[in-house]
Design an enzyme around this catalytic site. Structure first.
Site, PDB file in Angstrom:
ATOM      1  N   GLY A  11       1.349  -1.465  -0.302  1.00 53.51           N
ATOM      2  CA  GLY A  11      -0.219  -0.102   0.101  1.00 53.51           C
ATOM      3  C   GLY A  11       0.579   0.885  -0.030  1.00 53.51           C
ATOM      4  O   GLY A  11       2.049   0.609  -0.323  1.00 53.51           O
ATOM      5  N   CYS A  12       0.493   2.422   0.769  1.00 57.75           N
ATOM      6  CA  CYS A  12       1.456   3.874   0.308  1.00 57.75           C
ATOM      7  C   CYS A  12       2.750   3.278   1.610  1.00 57.75           C
ATOM      8  O   CYS A  12       2.751   2.734   2.219  1.00 57.75           O
ATOM      9  CB  CYS A  12       0.170   4.796   1.367  1.00 57.75           C
ATOM     10  SG  CYS A  12       1.016   6.029   1.893  1.00 57.75           S
ATOM     11  N   PHE A  13       3.147   3.707   0.563  1.00 57.80           N
ATOM     12  CA  PHE A  13       4.996   3.285   1.132  1.00 57.80           C
ATOM     13  C   PHE A  13       5.396   4.815   2.279  1.00 57.80           C
ATOM     14  O   PHE A  13       5.564   3.956   3.548  1.00 57.80           O
ATOM     15  CB  PHE A  13       6.237   3.499   0.176  1.00 57.80           C
ATOM     16  CG  PHE A  13       5.721   4.759  -0.344  1.00 57.80           C
ATOM     17  CD1 PHE A  13       5.479   6.433   0.210  1.00 57.80           C
ATOM     18  CD2 PHE A  13       6.532   4.847  -1.878  1.00 57.80           C
ATOM     19  CE1 PHE A  13       5.329   7.508  -0.866  1.00 57.80           C
ATOM     20  CE2 PHE A  13       6.576   5.842  -2.615  1.00 57.80           C
ATOM     21  CZ  PHE A  13       6.318   7.314  -2.201  1.00 57.80           C
ATOM     22  N   TRP A  14       4.239   5.152   2.711  1.00 57.66           N
ATOM     23  CA  TRP A  14       4.326   5.705   3.952  1.00 57.66           C
ATOM     24  C   TRP A  14       4.195   5.095   5.021  1.00 57.66           C
ATOM     25  O   TRP A  14       5.250   5.051   6.122  1.00 57.66           O
ATOM     26  CB  TRP A  14       3.664   6.793   4.381  1.00 57.66           C
ATOM     27  CG  TRP A  14       3.748   8.559   2.866  1.00 57.66           C
ATOM     28  CD1 TRP A  14       5.032   8.959   2.454  1.00 57.66           C
ATOM     29  CD2 TRP A  14       3.050   9.254   3.285  1.00 57.66           C
ATOM     30  NE1 TRP A  14       4.661   9.410   1.644  1.00 57.66           N
ATOM     31  CE2 TRP A  14       3.484   9.599   1.628  1.00 57.66           C
ATOM     32  CE3 TRP A  14       1.520   9.763   3.882  1.00 57.66           C
ATOM     33  CZ2 TRP A  14       3.060  11.148   1.489  1.00 57.66           C
ATOM     34  CZ3 TRP A  14       0.727  10.581   2.918  1.00 57.66           C
ATOM     35  CH2 TRP A  14       1.862  11.622   2.004  1.00 57.66           C
ATOM     36  N   CYS A  15       2.977   4.322   4.739  1.00 57.26           N
ATOM     37  CA  CYS A  15       3.116   3.282   6.051  1.00 57.26           C
ATOM     38  C   CYS A  15       3.978   2.341   6.632  1.00 57.26           C
ATOM     39  O   CYS A  15       4.420   1.625   7.259  1.00 57.26           O
ATOM     40  CB  CYS A  15       1.146   2.473   5.655  1.00 57.26           C
ATOM     41  SG  CYS A  15       0.005   3.775   5.698  1.00 57.26           S
TER      42      CYS A  15
END
Length: 179
Positions: A11-15
């Site tokens: 998913g979002c690489f920030w997570c």
């Protein structure tokens, strides 16, 4: 210390970045784009869904401290590997679940774990996680690196990233880096 690398799309690489920066044995985490067909894609291009890239983190880890299997157990516990091209409200091919290996041993461990999780019906639905060699990797823009650490009170971070980090801390306390 001989480091190895593995690249994960959850998913979002920030997570994914926010979780793995806290894992002992992980020497570095770099947000980037992998397994697409465009050279040096921008965030905007990747978000358009036209480059084929996945938002990923490339992990450099010490296999003497943490095994690839342990890394993948954390990975599967901190995202939904059953939703194709989606994590929560993030929708598109750039949010697909993927393990992009750099060694045959990593592929073997990933394939075995996917098979085991599928046979045991751990998630109650079929896994959509792709297991492929890492290709066409490009680092994400600088502002994406360590995003959660730099922006913990931003809306997305507070409501999406923060709960994933807390789940990791509770479920995998034994893997936390010392403060």
């Amino acid at each position: 210390m001989t480091l190895q690398t593995i690249t994960l799309g959850g998913g979002c690489f920030w997570c994914t970045d926010a979780v793995f920066t806290r894992v002992r044995g992980i020497a570095s985490v770099q947000s980037g784009y992998s397994n697409g067909h465009v050279a040096q894609p921008s965030y905007e291009q990747v978000c358009s869904g036209t480059t084929g890239h996945n938002e990923v983190v490339r992990l450099a880890y010490d296999p003497a401290v943490i095994s690839v299997r342990e890394i993948l157990e954390i990975f599967f516990a901190t995202h939904d590997p059953t939703t194709l091209n989606r994590q929560g409200n993030d929708v598109g091919t750039q949010y697909r679940s993927g393990i992009y290996y750099s060694t045959p041993e990593q592929k073997q461990v990933a394939d075995e774990l996917v098979r085991q999780l599928t046979e045991d019906r751990v998630f109650g639905a079929p896994l959509t996680t792709e297991v492929l060699p890492e290709t066409n990797y490009w680092p994400a823009e600088g502002y994406h690196q360590d995003y959660y650490a730099k922006n913990p009170s931003a809306g997305y971070c507070a409501f999406v990233v923060g709960p994933k980090v807390e789940k990791f801390r509770k479920t995998f306390a034994r893997f936390l880096k010392p403060d």
